[in-house]
Design an enzyme around this catalytic site. Structure first.
Site, short mmCIF file in Angstrom:
data_model
loop_
_atom_site.label_atom_id
_atom_site.label_comp_id
_atom_site.label_asym_id
_atom_site.label_seq_id
_atom_site.Cartn_x
_atom_site.Cartn_y
_atom_site.Cartn_z
N GLU A 106 -12.08 36.52 -28.99
CA GLU A 106 -10.86 36.94 -29.95
C GLU A 106 -10.03 35.52 -30.05
O GLU A 106 -9.60 34.69 -29.12
CB GLU A 106 -9.82 37.78 -29.36
N CYS B 41 -10.12 43.33 -28.65
CA CYS B 41 -9.49 43.48 -27.38
C CYS B 41 -8.46 44.74 -27.14
O CYS B 41 -9.34 45.52 -26.76
CB CYS B 41 -8.39 42.20 -27.53
N LYS C 31 -6.88 44.50 -36.36
CA LYS C 31 -6.59 45.25 -35.09
C LYS C 31 -5.84 46.46 -35.20
O LYS C 31 -4.67 46.07 -35.71
CB LYS C 31 -6.22 43.97 -34.09
#
Length: 306
Positions: free
Chosen positions: A54, A164, A127
């Protein structure tokens, strides 16, 4: 001996995947070159789907709140990593999901551009789950993603990508597999809790959570993390994170089949027969036996309000 019917004759559909682990500094071009060298190493070993960590173009700037870091963002069309790795993907014939800091009009996202093996950008995932806590001040920078969970039909299989903090939510993994994902990929930046918090080593918990996603969905999973000590620019002596690497790949039953150490660059390689994992899902019946009509609590925040 009678010939088997065509639908009973299996032709393996094999894919080699790679998880890359690296450290990141403030020289963006050096980070891109470093990432490219690891991609080339993985491709030379036969990898066809290759995952970088990431936000690998910079240190994890979300360790602190500083609006100047917003200057690091760029639209997907202008991002230097997306441009570079589009050319690399085309040259090597590999699939490259590329994490980048996206600017879209007046807002910002933590995003992944899915680059197919011909260099084409198939789309962008933003995200969905944005963390906020000591050392992980992402709400200061990123809006919650509006893309929804995506699955891309690439040259080497149907791929779902979370980023993540997304990896702590079983709903995200299940949604991607329901959408047809044959591989689950999670680029990551995770490490120790910063001082003055009590020491928390989330490494084993982090891995087990994702192993559970793979096992529950009977789908291989690839997680790529960074490593190394990174310090706040505002208060480097008191605010820092030690990223613990430990990138890994699981099989469709959730077992780790490749794992990196806590420190140091790594190129992890694993091979899967995607038709075999499809057969595995078909024979475990976890999707046949789902009861969506009973899961209403999952689409509420408190488990009750409808």
């Amino acid at each position: 001996m009678a010939e088997q019917p065509a639908h009973l004759r299996a032709t393996p559909r094999r894919v080699k995947v790679a998880a890359l682990q690296m450290s990141c500094g403030w020289d963006g071009e050096a980070n891109r070159l470093h990432g490219e060298s690891l991609v080339r190493e993985a491709a030379a070993a036969g990898a066809q789907v290759i995952l970088l960590p990431e936000l690998f173009e910079t240190p994890y700037f979300c360790i602190e709140q500083d609006a100047r870091h917003l200057r690091l963002a760029s639209p997907v069309e202008e991002n230097l990593a997306v441009r570079r790795f589009s050319a690399v993907a085309r040259e090597l014939g590999v699939v490259l999901p590329i994490s980048f800091f996206e600017r879209a009009g007046p807002v910002y996202f933590n995003s992944v551009a899915m680059i197919d093996a011909d260099g084409a950008v198939l789309g962008v995932y933003r995200k969905s789950h944005i963390p906020n806590g000591p050392g992980y001040q992402e709400k200061n920078y990123f809006s919650p993603g509006d893309s929804g969970f995506k699955v891309w039909p690439t040259r080497f299989g149907r791929i779902g990508v979370g980023i993540c903090w997304d990896q702590w939510f079983p709903e995200a993994a299940r949604a991607m597999v329901l959408g047809g994902a044959e591989l689950l990929l999670y680029p990551t930046a995770i490490g120790s809790e910063p001082p003055p918090a009590l020491p928390v080593d989330s490494r084993a918990h982090w891995q087990r959570t994702q192993q559970g996603h793979a096992a529950a969905n009977l789908t291989p999973l690839i997680a790529a993390n960074r490593y190394g000590l990174e310090r706040s620019l505002q208060d480097p002596e008191r605010l820092y994170l030690r990223f613990y690497g430990s990138s890994f790949i699981t099989d469709a039953l959730g077992a780790k089949i490749a794992e990196a150490p806590e420190q140091g660059d790594a190129v992890l390689i694993a091979e899967f027969d995607l038709d075999h994992t499809t057969a595995l899902r078909d024979n475990w019946f976890v999707f046949r036996d789902r009861r969506p009509e009973l899961y209403g609590a999952l689409v509420t925040l408190d488990g009750r309000s409808r």
